[in-house]
Each structure stands twice: as C-alpha cells, then as structure tokens.
Write an enzyme that holds these catalytic residues in place. Sequence first.
Site, PDB file in Angstrom:
ATOM      1  N   LYS A   1       4.546  -1.427  -3.730  1.00 44.17           N
ATOM      2  CA  LYS A   1       4.039  -0.991  -2.430  1.00 44.17           C
ATOM      3  C   LYS A   1       4.957   0.057  -1.804  1.00 44.17           C
ATOM      4  O   LYS A   1       4.508   0.890  -1.020  1.00 44.17           O
ATOM      5  CB  LYS A   1       3.913  -2.194  -1.494  1.00 44.17           C
ATOM      6  CG  LYS A   1       2.839  -3.184  -1.922  1.00 44.17           C
ATOM      7  CD  LYS A   1       2.756  -4.361  -0.970  1.00 44.17           C
ATOM      8  CE  LYS A   1       1.688  -5.361  -1.402  1.00 44.17           C
ATOM      9  NZ  LYS A   1       1.607  -6.522  -0.502  1.00 44.17           N
ATOM     10  N   ARG A   2       6.228   0.020  -2.171  1.00 44.70           N
ATOM     11  CA  ARG A   2       7.179   0.980  -1.596  1.00 44.70           C
ATOM     12  C   ARG A   2       6.918   2.407  -2.068  1.00 44.70           C
ATOM     13  O   ARG A   2       7.436   3.349  -1.487  1.00 44.70           O
ATOM     14  CB  ARG A   2       8.606   0.562  -1.964  1.00 44.70           C
ATOM     15  CG  ARG A   2       9.077  -0.717  -1.287  1.00 44.70           C
ATOM     16  CD  ARG A   2      10.559  -0.948  -1.525  1.00 44.70           C
ATOM     17  NE  ARG A   2      10.865  -1.105  -2.929  1.00 44.70           N
ATOM     18  CZ  ARG A   2      10.787  -2.259  -3.583  1.00 44.70           C
ATOM     19  NH1 ARG A   2      10.378  -3.349  -2.952  1.00 44.70           N
ATOM     20  NH2 ARG A   2      11.091  -2.321  -4.857  1.00 44.70           N
TER      21      ARG A   2
END
Length: 483
Positions: free
Chosen positions: A255-256
């Site tokens: 997700k980063r």
Amino acid sequence: MKIRTRFAPSPTGKMHVGNLRSALYEYLIAKHEGGDFIIRIEDTDRERFVEGAVEIIYRTLEKAGIHYDEGPGRDKGLGPYIQSERKEQGIYLQYAKELIDKGEAYYCFCDAERLKALKTEIVEGKEISSYDKHCLGLTAEETAQKLASGCPYVIRQNNPQTGSTVFRDELYGDITVDNAELDDMILIKSDGYPTYNFANVVDDHLMEITHVVRGNEYLSSSPKYNRLYQAFGWKVPTYVHLPLITDAEHKKLSKRSGHSSFEDLLDQGFLPEAIVNFIALLGWSPESNQEIFPLEELISQFDYHRISKSPAVFDIGKLRWMNGEYLKAMDEAAFRSQALPIIKQTVTRAADFEKIAAMVKTRIELYSDIPELIGFLEHLPDYDPEIYTHKKMKTTKESSLEVLKDLLPLLETQDDYTNDALYATLLHYAEQHQYKNGYVMWPVRTAVSGKAMTPAGATEIMELLGKAETVQRIRTGIRLLEQ
C-alpha cells in the site's frame, strides 16, 4: 461442462491490483469459453470487515468493465452469494458436522493460553504454530459434555500425519506435499463463522465452480483444500495459481507504493481501460507482441496456459505509456470534456482552449501532465539563454539574437496572427536569408515559450499567445541574449 469461475473478495478496504487481476483473469477465462463469471462476497472475517468496502468492490468491477453473471442481486438458484447470509442458513456448520461424522474433522476446545504454549517455528519471517491434535483424543462422552456445558469450541480439519497429498495446478503441474506439513486448520471459528479456507471449498462446490484462480500464496493451502474435496467425495476444480506482483525493486507490491489499489490509480488520473489492459499483462502474455488490448479483444485472445510462473513487475512507467496510448485513441469530444477544465484553470487569459486541447492530446500520458506542459502559455518562465544553442539546428546565442532582432519589426507590423500567416512570414524570412527553417524556428520558439520542449511549434504557440504577448516575449528574448 460449462466453465464457471468466481471472484470471492473480502470487503476489507480498497481493491488491491492483485485482487483485480484475479477478478480479471477469472472473468476472461470464463468469457473466453462462453462460461459464467460469479461474484461471491466473503465477509466471514468480521474483525477485518470495513464498512463500505462491499460497495467499493461493486464500483471497481463496474468501472473496470467486469460484469458478473451471478452474484448478489443476480441469483440464479445457487445463492445467497454473501457468506454471512449463507452462514445464517447453517450451510457451513452442516458440512463441518458431516466431516466430524466421517472422522475428517473434530471439535477443539483448547483455550488461548494452551494454544499460545504450542510449539512455534518461524516461516518467512512469520511465527507459525502447529496444533498437536490434543482434542482429537477426547472421547465422544467428553466432547458431548463440553458441548452441553457451553464450552467455546472451534472445528478443525483432521489431516493425516503420514503419507503425502498430491494436487495439480495448471501452471505448476503436479505438486506433492508431505502430510506431516499439513496443520489441522480451523474450519468453523468460535464465533460460528467459517474460515475463509473452509467456506471457499463448500461454496465453490455448491456453486459448481470449475476453475479456481487465485494468487500463488495459496499454493501451500491447496493440499488442505483437496483433502476436503476428497473427504466429501466432491470433484476437485481446476487450479490456476497466479504469480506474485512486485514493485520495481522486486518486493511485494504494498500500500505504501501509492498505486497498489485500483482507486489509487484512478485518483492519479489513469483511465480504467488502460489499468485493465495493463493488469492483464501482469503475468500473462499473448502470442504476438501486441500490448494494447480492449477488453473484448482480451476475451478473444486470453489463454490461461500462457500465464507465467515468474513474478510480474508493476512498472508505473509502462502504465503511464499505456495510458497515453489510450488518450491518443480517445474520441476528441470525450477528451476535451476532461481536459478543458484543467486547461482553463492553467491558462486564465483569453485563448483558443480547444486548440490547446488538440495540441496536448497526443503529448500527455495523464491529464495531470497538462499544467506542466502548457503553463508557459500563462506566464513566460525564467529560462537559461543556453537553450538557444542547438547543435542540430546549428543555432547559437549570437545567431539567435540576430534572427530575433530581424524578425521583431516584422512581427510588430503583422496583423494576421493565424498560424498559417505567421508560418509564411518566418518561412519567407528564412528563404530571403538562405537559412534552414529550423535555424529560424528554434530561436523564435525558445523566445515565445522559454522552454526547450513544447507541445507545439513556434507559430502555433504565437497564434495562441496573440500579437501583444508574442512581441513582448520576443523583446524579452532579445534583452536576455544581449545581457
């Protein structure tokens, strides 16, 4: 038998591109053979359930053009298609008790303290504990007594500890696993909900799923699934396990990264069609070198046997390029409807906005590229006079100064500032002095734009700027070169 595939997402937030790829491949496998594509919402993990996530799933599939034949709201006799609703009907407990009767499962009453004390090992950085079959040794009377007293329990699969289990994957072939490695996984949790693994098997059978397509992180669980199918006497589906999707550094896409979900990519300005096309190629390759595939063409060409076992790299640069190709092919009116608001926010003075839209259409990869591309039309940026020097055009700062000084009076007296008229003026000047066109056009374009790269030629820019602004910028260029 008619091919039936299913996409069974858990409503835990935005849809990861890996999940969308699974949905896309399942859809393509079914539609390529004229089969059915089913949606099933697997909401049995109540701790991770996110409010509104179910709507995200529907919205994502709709925007991606992936339409399901059966699912919530489209029951063709095999529903309900939401697992919590199926749980309320007692489906999973019924089948779990059938396994208990066959000796293939058992009640487990161990509390958290005892489970915590079990032997653990580190596997790929995670602490894994194996259940020791303690409760399998309970007598029928002991089990009945605990159940009657309301003692909390789970139901576990009873896997053998000797021998081996073989299962087949369409990409990986036959895989043999020692049964000693198979933990007695939980089938029914203490809250009465089935685990993801158990509900999958039961629902896939009841919904007549022929092909199970999922990430290869589930390869290690497949022997347990197969043992459940065999215990029930059910036909084992065709397995297709998909390769991992990694970032540019070959690490699992997280997700980063900022582009791990479909909604992230939409928010960044990528077109749904381009995203789907790009994701289709994350692990699958056609027979040809073709890269642009509308969804209908993907359906006709998709052969799941051409899916790779190697990890697929999510190359954001490749996605940007592909999005640019879709923008180039877009209907002019559709493109303008999206581009004009951005153009008008960037260029606030009078200008032919539709001409600017046509000018940038083939030169951007995202709508968000527009301000950077055309900002010079609003304000002449500060620029280094070194950009007047161009080896290919054979221009120098000195030659550029001479050209601009010669042209300034011509441009000050010219009234027709259409592209054609301006081009004729510059061309006539070049012919008179026996200059090549680029020798004249380069310094003019540099002066009116302040940039080495522009989305249009000198006279197209001058037409958009108008006479007063063009003359002012030519004078600025002359002053800069004189300094």
